[in-house]
Design a protein around this motif. Structure first.
Motif, PDB file in Angstrom:
ATOM      1  N   VAL A   1      73.368 -78.181  52.603  1.00  0.00           N
ATOM      2  CA  VAL A   1      74.792 -77.899  52.431  1.00  0.00           C
ATOM      3  C   VAL A   1      75.429 -77.281  53.678  1.00  0.00           C
ATOM      4  CG1 VAL A   1      76.437 -76.445  51.163  1.00  0.00           C
ATOM      5  CG2 VAL A   1      74.721 -77.761  49.918  1.00  0.00           C
ATOM      6  N   PRO A   2      74.815 -76.253  54.307  1.00  0.00           N
ATOM      7  CA  PRO A   2      75.461 -75.672  55.495  1.00  0.00           C
ATOM      8  C   PRO A   2      75.727 -76.681  56.609  1.00  0.00           C
ATOM      9  CG  PRO A   2      73.721 -74.234  54.694  1.00  0.00           C
ATOM     10  CD  PRO A   2      73.596 -75.499  53.926  1.00  0.00           C
ATOM     11  N   SER A   3      74.815 -77.638  56.789  1.00  0.00           N
ATOM     12  CA  SER A   3      75.011 -78.639  57.838  1.00  0.00           C
ATOM     13  C   SER A   3      76.104 -79.642  57.483  1.00  0.00           C
ATOM     14  CB  SER A   3      73.698 -79.385  58.095  1.00  0.00           C
ATOM     15  OG  SER A   3      72.680 -78.505  58.482  1.00  0.00           O
ATOM     16  N   TYR A   4      76.364 -79.783  56.199  1.00  0.00           N
ATOM     17  CA  TYR A   4      77.362 -80.748  55.744  1.00  0.00           C
ATOM     18  C   TYR A   4      78.780 -80.174  55.753  1.00  0.00           C
ATOM     19  CZ  TYR A   4      79.350 -84.482  52.817  1.00  0.00           C
ATOM     20  OH  TYR A   4      80.104 -85.531  52.325  1.00  0.00           O
ATOM     21  N   LEU A   5      78.911 -78.864  55.713  1.00  0.00           N
ATOM     22  CA  LEU A   5      80.224 -78.233  55.619  1.00  0.00           C
ATOM     23  C   LEU A   5      81.157 -78.599  56.783  1.00  0.00           C
ATOM     24  CD1 LEU A   5      79.292 -74.694  54.249  1.00  0.00           C
ATOM     25  CD2 LEU A   5      80.531 -76.507  53.058  1.00  0.00           C
ATOM     26  N   PRO A   6      80.699 -78.636  58.048  1.00  0.00           N
ATOM     27  CA  PRO A   6      81.608 -79.033  59.126  1.00  0.00           C
ATOM     28  C   PRO A   6      82.113 -80.466  58.994  1.00  0.00           C
ATOM     29  CG  PRO A   6      79.689 -77.898  60.014  1.00  0.00           C
ATOM     30  CD  PRO A   6      79.400 -78.178  58.572  1.00  0.00           C
ATOM     31  N   VAL A   7      81.404 -81.280  58.218  1.00  0.00           N
ATOM     32  CA  VAL A   7      81.822 -82.661  57.991  1.00  0.00           C
ATOM     33  C   VAL A   7      82.795 -82.745  56.825  1.00  0.00           C
ATOM     34  CG1 VAL A   7      81.065 -84.994  57.391  1.00  0.00           C
ATOM     35  CG2 VAL A   7      79.662 -83.563  58.900  1.00  0.00           C
ATOM     36  N   ILE A   8      82.455 -82.096  55.728  1.00  0.00           N
ATOM     37  CA  ILE A   8      83.196 -82.278  54.486  1.00  0.00           C
ATOM     38  C   ILE A   8      84.483 -81.465  54.426  1.00  0.00           C
ATOM     39  CG2 ILE A   8      81.979 -80.450  53.238  1.00  0.00           C
ATOM     40  CD1 ILE A   8      83.176 -83.862  51.838  1.00  0.00           C
ATOM     41  N   ILE A   9      84.513 -80.266  54.985  1.00  0.00           N
ATOM     42  CA  ILE A   9      85.711 -79.430  54.863  1.00  0.00           C
ATOM     43  C   ILE A   9      86.938 -80.095  55.488  1.00  0.00           C
ATOM     44  CG2 ILE A   9      86.788 -77.229  55.475  1.00  0.00           C
ATOM     45  CD1 ILE A   9      84.778 -77.084  53.190  1.00  0.00           C
ATOM     46  N   PRO A  10      86.867 -80.602  56.721  1.00  0.00           N
ATOM     47  CA  PRO A  10      88.042 -81.323  57.246  1.00  0.00           C
ATOM     48  C   PRO A  10      88.398 -82.547  56.412  1.00  0.00           C
ATOM     49  CG  PRO A  10      86.574 -80.711  59.032  1.00  0.00           C
ATOM     50  CD  PRO A  10      85.834 -80.434  57.760  1.00  0.00           C
ATOM     51  N   GLY A  11      87.384 -83.256  55.888  1.00  0.00           N
ATOM     52  CA  GLY A  11      87.655 -84.424  55.058  1.00  0.00           C
ATOM     53  C   GLY A  11      88.348 -84.055  53.760  1.00  0.00           C
ATOM     54  N   ILE A  12      87.856 -83.028  53.074  1.00  0.00           N
ATOM     55  CA  ILE A  12      88.474 -82.572  51.833  1.00  0.00           C
ATOM     56  C   ILE A  12      89.883 -82.060  52.106  1.00  0.00           C
ATOM     57  CG2 ILE A  12      88.405 -80.764  50.081  1.00  0.00           C
ATOM     58  CD1 ILE A  12      86.499 -82.942  49.448  1.00  0.00           C
ATOM     59  N   LEU A  13      90.056 -81.354  53.219  1.00  0.00           N
ATOM     60  CA  LEU A  13      91.370 -80.821  53.568  1.00  0.00           C
ATOM     61  C   LEU A  13      92.401 -81.932  53.685  1.00  0.00           C
ATOM     62  CD1 LEU A  13      93.301 -78.591  54.587  1.00  0.00           C
ATOM     63  CD2 LEU A  13      92.386 -78.992  56.878  1.00  0.00           C
ATOM     64  N   VAL A  14      92.095 -82.941  54.472  1.00  0.00           N
ATOM     65  CA  VAL A  14      93.038 -84.039  54.684  1.00  0.00           C
ATOM     66  C   VAL A  14      93.282 -84.792  53.384  1.00  0.00           C
ATOM     67  CG1 VAL A  14      93.403 -86.221  55.884  1.00  0.00           C
ATOM     68  CG2 VAL A  14      92.471 -84.266  57.129  1.00  0.00           C
ATOM     69  N   GLN A  15      92.215 -85.093  52.658  1.00  0.00           N
ATOM     70  CA  GLN A  15      92.373 -85.834  51.401  1.00  0.00           C
ATOM     71  C   GLN A  15      93.240 -85.065  50.412  1.00  0.00           C
ATOM     72  OE1 GLN A  15      89.470 -85.657  48.365  1.00  0.00           O
ATOM     73  NE2 GLN A  15      89.371 -87.867  48.088  1.00  0.00           N
ATOM     74  N   THR A  16      92.989 -83.768  50.264  1.00  0.00           N
ATOM     75  CA  THR A  16      93.715 -82.964  49.282  1.00  0.00           C
ATOM     76  C   THR A  16      95.188 -82.850  49.628  1.00  0.00           C
ATOM     77  OG1 THR A  16      91.742 -81.662  48.775  1.00  0.00           O
ATOM     78  CG2 THR A  16      93.859 -80.704  48.190  1.00  0.00           C
ATOM     79  N   VAL A  17      95.477 -82.512  50.885  1.00  0.00           N
ATOM     80  CA  VAL A  17      96.872 -82.271  51.268  1.00  0.00           C
ATOM     81  C   VAL A  17      97.675 -83.572  51.246  1.00  0.00           C
ATOM     82  CG1 VAL A  17      98.401 -81.336  53.043  1.00  0.00           C
ATOM     83  CG2 VAL A  17      96.179 -80.282  52.646  1.00  0.00           C
ATOM     84  N   ILE A  18      97.083 -84.665  51.713  1.00  0.00           N
ATOM     85  CA  ILE A  18      97.802 -85.940  51.693  1.00  0.00           C
ATOM     86  C   ILE A  18      98.057 -86.387  50.254  1.00  0.00           C
ATOM     87  CG2 ILE A  18      97.551 -88.404  52.163  1.00  0.00           C
ATOM     88  CD1 ILE A  18      96.370 -87.752  54.819  1.00  0.00           C
ATOM     89  N   THR A  19      97.065 -86.206  49.382  1.00  0.00           N
ATOM     90  CA  THR A  19      97.256 -86.566  47.983  1.00  0.00           C
ATOM     91  C   THR A  19      98.356 -85.730  47.348  1.00  0.00           C
ATOM     92  OG1 THR A  19      94.907 -87.170  47.806  1.00  0.00           O
ATOM     93  CG2 THR A  19      96.111 -86.814  45.754  1.00  0.00           C
ATOM     94  N   THR A  20      98.452 -84.478  47.751  1.00  0.00           N
ATOM     95  CA  THR A  20      99.490 -83.595  47.220  1.00  0.00           C
ATOM     96  C   THR A  20     100.888 -84.079  47.584  1.00  0.00           C
ATOM     97  OG1 THR A  20      97.990 -81.689  47.377  1.00  0.00           O
ATOM     98  CG2 THR A  20     100.333 -81.210  47.243  1.00  0.00           C
ATOM     99  N   SER A  21     101.015 -84.777  48.708  1.00  0.00           N
ATOM    100  CA  SER A  21     102.343 -85.196  49.168  1.00  0.00           C
ATOM    101  C   SER A  21     103.001 -86.209  48.240  1.00  0.00           C
ATOM    102  CB  SER A  21     102.250 -85.772  50.590  1.00  0.00           C
ATOM    103  OG  SER A  21     101.478 -86.967  50.615  1.00  0.00           O
ATOM    104  N   LEU A  22     102.235 -86.888  47.409  1.00  0.00           N
ATOM    105  CA  LEU A  22     102.848 -87.872  46.501  1.00  0.00           C
ATOM    106  C   LEU A  22     103.693 -87.193  45.428  1.00  0.00           C
ATOM    107  CD1 LEU A  22     101.445 -88.263  43.424  1.00  0.00           C
ATOM    108  CD2 LEU A  22      99.533 -89.027  44.808  1.00  0.00           C
ATOM    109  N   VAL A  23     103.443 -85.892  45.187  1.00  0.00           N
ATOM    110  CA  VAL A  23     104.214 -85.161  44.185  1.00  0.00           C
ATOM    111  C   VAL A  23     105.693 -85.131  44.564  1.00  0.00           C
ATOM    112  CG1 VAL A  23     104.497 -82.923  43.030  1.00  0.00           C
ATOM    113  CG2 VAL A  23     102.211 -83.772  43.568  1.00  0.00           C
TER     114      VAL A  23
END
Length: 271
Positions: free
Chosen positions: A71-93
């Motif tokens: 998990v620690p090695s995956y965090l630098p990969v997943i956090i930016p990905g989750i960030l972009v996915q979440t915020v962009i998805t929020t924009s449809l509201v």
């Protein structure tokens, strides 16, 4: 930019010219109205509060060991990905709520007020940047709790946050356009999700591009969401800014240049 409205006073037709300064003030007032709506109906924030937490936990512990070994090695990969996915998805509201307000006749009542006609639309877009900010802060906070330590430092994390918020605001113009021209809020949500799912999931957000089939790699590499995720990773993990940052900014500017006039024109015609 100023607009002209026609008002009837004692049977006479008078022209009321709205200055740029008044348009800005009216837009900020409408943005404040949007924030008051969130305060009175806090369930509107469920998507930007629970989604970053749930998605970060779920994807990290499902894919972390398989992709990065732990998990620690995956965090630098997943956090930016989750960030972009979440915020962009929020924009449809933005488009969904815009359509709901228009269906309820709220914008018809705004027309009777001595304000710039564009102010309700501009205010809605401005107010939603608060939602993007909340989602951004919660995603990074969740990552930090799980052990994510961006090597780029706080200043590059802040720069990456501003980049994601700006790009999401630009994308919200697309959904605002759908909100103006669509017949119902449900159709806006359906069209928006149909467009967002391929862009967010067929990207480099969760797995390395080289593990995908060759034909899919081509789409992922040209996907603008992939460029934005790569730009955020470079800023947060390495403290560097490369071509992906430039591509993301140019893409956001192009979206605004195309959809802002289209949305404003459609909005002025409908209201």
């Amino acid at each position: 930019m100023s607009n002209t409205t026609i008002k009837s006073v004692s049977g006479r037709q008078l022209k009321n010219y709205t200055s740029l300064g008044q348009t800005i003030r009216n837009s900020l007032t409408m943005a404040y109205r949007g924030l008051l709506k969130i305060k009175r109906t806090p369930e509107q924030l469920f998507d930007v509060t629970f989604q970053p937490i749930i998605f970060t936990l779920m994807f990290t512990y499902i894919f972390g060991g398989a992709i990065s070994g732990d998990v620690p090695s995956y965090l630098p990969v997943i956090i930016p990905g989750i960030l972009v996915q979440t915020v962009i998805t929020t924009s449809l509201v933005t488009g969904v709520q815009l359509r709901e307000d228009m269906d309820k006749g709220v914008f018809d009542r705004f027309k009777s007020l001595p304000i710039a006609r564009i102010a309700p639309l501009a205010g809605a877009l401005l107010a939603d940047t608060v939602r993007y900010t909340i989602a951004t802060v919660l995603t990074f906070a969740m990552g930090y709790i799980m052990g994510y330590r961006p090597e780029g430092g706080l200043e590059y994390v802040a720069l990456a946050s501003v980049l994601v918020i700006f790009c999401s605001w630009s994308i919200s113009w697309i959904f605002a356009f759908f909100g103006v021209i669509a017949r119902s809020a449900s159709s806006v949500q359906g069209i928006s999700m149909l467009a967002l799912f391929p862009l967010t999931f067929l990207s480099n957000a969760f797995v390395p591009v080289e593990t995908m089939p060759k034909w899919l790699q081509w789409f992922v590499n040209v996907n603008p969401v992939s460029h934005l995720i790569s730009a955020v990773r470079e800023l947060t993990n390495y403290g560097t800014a490369g071509s992906d940052l430039v591509i993301s900014l140019i893409g956001a500017a192009v979206i605004v240049a195309i959809f802002a006039p289209l949305t404003v024109k459609a909005y002025m015609r409908r209201t």
